[in-house]
Design a protein around this motif. Structure first.
Motif, PDB file in Angstrom:
ATOM      1  N   TYR A  37     -10.419   8.686   9.335  1.00 23.47           N
ATOM      2  CA  TYR A  37     -10.272   8.079   8.020  1.00 23.47           C
ATOM      3  C   TYR A  37     -11.441   7.131   7.781  1.00 23.47           C
ATOM      4  O   TYR A  37     -11.950   6.505   8.711  1.00 23.47           O
ATOM      5  CB  TYR A  37      -8.973   7.267   7.921  1.00 23.47           C
ATOM      6  CG  TYR A  37      -7.724   8.101   7.778  1.00 23.47           C
ATOM      7  CD1 TYR A  37      -7.054   8.580   8.891  1.00 23.47           C
ATOM      8  CD2 TYR A  37      -7.223   8.416   6.515  1.00 23.47           C
ATOM      9  CE1 TYR A  37      -5.905   9.345   8.751  1.00 23.47           C
ATOM     10  CE2 TYR A  37      -6.073   9.179   6.363  1.00 23.47           C
ATOM     11  CZ  TYR A  37      -5.429   9.638   7.499  1.00 23.47           C
ATOM     12  OH  TYR A  37      -4.292  10.396   7.357  1.00 23.47           O
ATOM     13  N   SER A  42     -13.430  -1.404  -0.678  1.00 24.68           N
ATOM     14  CA  SER A  42     -12.348  -1.446  -1.680  1.00 24.68           C
ATOM     15  C   SER A  42     -10.965  -1.450  -1.027  1.00 24.68           C
ATOM     16  O   SER A  42      -9.983  -1.856  -1.646  1.00 24.68           O
ATOM     17  CB  SER A  42     -12.464  -0.261  -2.635  1.00 24.68           C
ATOM     18  OG  SER A  42     -12.393   0.960  -1.907  1.00 24.68           O
ATOM     19  N   GLY A  43     -10.866  -0.974   0.220  1.00 24.50           N
ATOM     20  CA  GLY A  43      -9.613  -1.085   0.957  1.00 24.50           C
ATOM     21  C   GLY A  43      -8.849   0.207   1.168  1.00 24.50           C
ATOM     22  O   GLY A  43      -8.038   0.287   2.087  1.00 24.50           O
ATOM     23  N   GLU A  44      -9.051   1.199   0.338  1.00 25.39           N
ATOM     24  CA  GLU A  44      -8.259   2.421   0.453  1.00 25.39           C
ATOM     25  C   GLU A  44      -8.735   3.275   1.614  1.00 25.39           C
ATOM     26  O   GLU A  44      -9.926   3.498   1.779  1.00 25.39           O
ATOM     27  CB  GLU A  44      -8.391   3.211  -0.850  1.00 25.39           C
ATOM     28  CG  GLU A  44      -7.654   4.514  -0.894  1.00 25.39           C
ATOM     29  CD  GLU A  44      -7.775   5.175  -2.251  1.00 25.39           C
ATOM     30  OE1 GLU A  44      -8.273   4.526  -3.187  1.00 25.39           O
ATOM     31  OE2 GLU A  44      -7.353   6.335  -2.370  1.00 25.39           O
ATOM     32  N   LEU A  45      -7.819   3.745   2.428  1.00 26.63           N
ATOM     33  CA  LEU A  45      -8.185   4.663   3.506  1.00 26.63           C
ATOM     34  C   LEU A  45      -8.327   6.066   2.936  1.00 26.63           C
ATOM     35  O   LEU A  45      -7.424   6.584   2.280  1.00 26.63           O
ATOM     36  CB  LEU A  45      -7.130   4.678   4.611  1.00 26.63           C
ATOM     37  CG  LEU A  45      -7.334   3.679   5.732  1.00 26.63           C
ATOM     38  CD1 LEU A  45      -6.798   2.336   5.323  1.00 26.63           C
ATOM     39  CD2 LEU A  45      -6.657   4.149   7.009  1.00 26.63           C
ATOM     40  N   VAL A  46      -9.455   6.684   3.220  1.00 19.38           N
ATOM     41  CA  VAL A  46      -9.740   8.016   2.710  1.00 19.38           C
ATOM     42  C   VAL A  46      -9.686   9.002   3.868  1.00 19.38           C
ATOM     43  O   VAL A  46     -10.393   8.832   4.871  1.00 19.38           O
ATOM     44  CB  VAL A  46     -11.131   8.051   2.043  1.00 19.38           C
ATOM     45  CG1 VAL A  46     -11.451   9.462   1.575  1.00 19.38           C
ATOM     46  CG2 VAL A  46     -11.196   7.064   0.888  1.00 19.38           C
TER      47      VAL A  46
ATOM     48  N   TYR B  35       2.398   0.439   5.374  1.00 16.11           N
ATOM     49  CA  TYR B  35       1.597  -0.134   6.436  1.00 16.11           C
ATOM     50  C   TYR B  35       1.201  -1.550   6.049  1.00 16.11           C
ATOM     51  O   TYR B  35       1.025  -1.867   4.887  1.00 16.11           O
ATOM     52  CB  TYR B  35       0.295   0.648   6.638  1.00 16.11           C
ATOM     53  CG  TYR B  35       0.420   1.996   7.272  1.00 16.11           C
ATOM     54  CD1 TYR B  35       0.721   3.128   6.517  1.00 16.11           C
ATOM     55  CD2 TYR B  35       0.204   2.154   8.639  1.00 16.11           C
ATOM     56  CE1 TYR B  35       0.814   4.384   7.104  1.00 16.11           C
ATOM     57  CE2 TYR B  35       0.286   3.410   9.241  1.00 16.11           C
ATOM     58  CZ  TYR B  35       0.582   4.506   8.458  1.00 16.11           C
ATOM     59  OH  TYR B  35       0.666   5.744   9.046  1.00 16.11           O
ATOM     60  N   LEU B  88      -3.177  -6.921   3.650  1.00 14.85           N
ATOM     61  CA  LEU B  88      -3.267  -5.779   2.750  1.00 14.85           C
ATOM     62  C   LEU B  88      -2.104  -4.851   3.077  1.00 14.85           C
ATOM     63  O   LEU B  88      -1.917  -4.463   4.235  1.00 14.85           O
ATOM     64  CB  LEU B  88      -4.604  -5.055   2.953  1.00 14.85           C
ATOM     65  CG  LEU B  88      -4.867  -3.818   2.088  1.00 14.85           C
ATOM     66  CD1 LEU B  88      -5.015  -4.206   0.610  1.00 14.85           C
ATOM     67  CD2 LEU B  88      -6.110  -3.080   2.577  1.00 14.85           C
ATOM     68  N   LEU B  90      -0.494  -1.278   2.525  1.00 15.38           N
ATOM     69  CA  LEU B  90      -0.897   0.068   2.150  1.00 15.38           C
ATOM     70  C   LEU B  90       0.296   0.997   2.120  1.00 15.38           C
ATOM     71  O   LEU B  90       1.152   0.966   3.016  1.00 15.38           O
ATOM     72  CB  LEU B  90      -1.928   0.609   3.144  1.00 15.38           C
ATOM     73  CG  LEU B  90      -3.285  -0.085   3.163  1.00 15.38           C
ATOM     74  CD1 LEU B  90      -4.020   0.214   4.461  1.00 15.38           C
ATOM     75  CD2 LEU B  90      -4.129   0.341   1.972  1.00 15.38           C
ATOM     76  N   PHE B 107      -3.545   7.731   1.401  1.00 15.41           N
ATOM     77  CA  PHE B 107      -3.277   6.315   1.209  1.00 15.41           C
ATOM     78  C   PHE B 107      -3.584   5.859  -0.207  1.00 15.41           C
ATOM     79  O   PHE B 107      -4.503   6.365  -0.862  1.00 15.41           O
ATOM     80  CB  PHE B 107      -4.123   5.484   2.173  1.00 15.41           C
ATOM     81  CG  PHE B 107      -3.654   5.531   3.600  1.00 15.41           C
ATOM     82  CD1 PHE B 107      -3.948   6.623   4.412  1.00 15.41           C
ATOM     83  CD2 PHE B 107      -2.908   4.490   4.128  1.00 15.41           C
ATOM     84  CE1 PHE B 107      -3.517   6.664   5.725  1.00 15.41           C
ATOM     85  CE2 PHE B 107      -2.475   4.524   5.441  1.00 15.41           C
ATOM     86  CZ  PHE B 107      -2.775   5.615   6.247  1.00 15.41           C
ATOM     87  N   GLY B 108      -2.829   4.879  -0.650  1.00 18.81           N
ATOM     88  CA  GLY B 108      -3.128   4.195  -1.886  1.00 18.81           C
ATOM     89  C   GLY B 108      -4.157   3.097  -1.654  1.00 18.81           C
ATOM     90  O   GLY B 108      -4.549   2.842  -0.510  1.00 18.81           O
ATOM     91  N   PRO B 109      -4.592   2.427  -2.733  1.00 17.92           N
ATOM     92  CA  PRO B 109      -5.629   1.401  -2.617  1.00 17.92           C
ATOM     93  C   PRO B 109      -5.122   0.088  -2.026  1.00 17.92           C
ATOM     94  O   PRO B 109      -5.925  -0.765  -1.661  1.00 17.92           O
ATOM     95  CB  PRO B 109      -6.081   1.197  -4.058  1.00 17.92           C
ATOM     96  CG  PRO B 109      -4.896   1.597  -4.873  1.00 17.92           C
ATOM     97  CD  PRO B 109      -4.209   2.694  -4.121  1.00 17.92           C
TER      98      PRO B 109
END
Lengths: 118, 116
Positions: A37, A42-46, B35, B88, B90, B107-109
């Motif tokens: 991942y 920005s924080g979002e896991l891709v 999470y 954060l 998630l 996952f979302g932002p």
């Protein structure tokens, strides 16, 4: 016990360099799944890739490639010709075997922060 | 469309407040996850819902209360949080079968929560 180790905490490269992110895992199971991942600022896991334990073929997707070697319990990730947009934290993760009360829990490594400088 | 949405993006709350985090997906996934992620650490699993039923609670304190109203929605109700709960949060979803771990999670932002 299951464990994922990403020994490289931080890596810094200059744009266009190739870079390899290491991932070593521990498991006693013969069936399992491995993932990579990407987490940009920005924080979002891709999600990048999923590999099951029976498929040792290397995979290439554009500038990204993955090398899975069961003999060394490694699942390394290479970025060719890195770009500034590749700067992110990269996580390798292991999923326990099927049918073992698998809850879907991902076992993450500690992550590698990649900085690509222009 | 591999999108998971989360609201709000940022939340600041006092220790006596009650608030809720929301997550939504329209991929037809039957497994959803919460999470918690602290800075410079990997995500830590809190809860897993499979087919709208809570299947795992990773020993999360009761001040966090999950809810899955339907297959597309997941909420996390917060009450009497502590400053150390700032993180954060998630949400993720995946195809839900017996073999949850076989599928990638999307996952979302995230919601960046600050408890004052």
């Amino acid at each position: 016990a299951q464990k994922v180790t990403q020994a490289q905490t931080e890596i810094s490269v200059v744009e266009k360099e190739d870079v390899t992110l290491d991932c070593v895992y521990e498991t006693r199971d013969t069936t399992y799944y491995l993932f990579w991942y990407k987490q940009p600022p920005s924080g979002e896991l891709v999600f990048l890739i999923r590999r099951n334990s029976f498929d040792e073929q290397n995979e290439i997707s554009g500038r990204y490639s993955w090398n899975f070697q069961k003999s060394t319990s490694s699942f390394n990730f290479t970025i060719t010709a890195s770009q500034v947009v590749d700067s992110a934290v990269y996580f390798c993760a292991l999923s326990p075997p099927l049918g073992s009360g698998n809850t879907g829990k991902l076992i993450f490594g500690q992550g590698t922060t990649l900085q690509v400088k222009p | 469309d591999t999108e998971v949405t989360q609201t709000p993006k940022h939340l600041v709350m006092g220790m006596t407040n009650k608030k809720s985090l929301k997550c939504e997906q329209h991929m037809g996934h039957r497994a959803m996850y919460w999470y918690k992620q602290k800075a410079k650490k990997p995500p830590e699993l809190m809860f897993v819902y499979s087919y709208e039923k809570l299947s795992i609670n990773e020993s999360v304190p009761s001040r966090f209360s999950p809810e899955c109203p339907n297959s597309s929605l997941l909420n996390l109700h917060l009450h009497a949080l502590q400053p150390e709960d700032s993180a954060l949060y998630l949400c993720a979803s995946s195809q839900g079968t017996i073999s949850l771990g076989a599928y990638e999670q999307y996952f979302g932002p995230g919601t960046r929560l600050t408890v004052t």
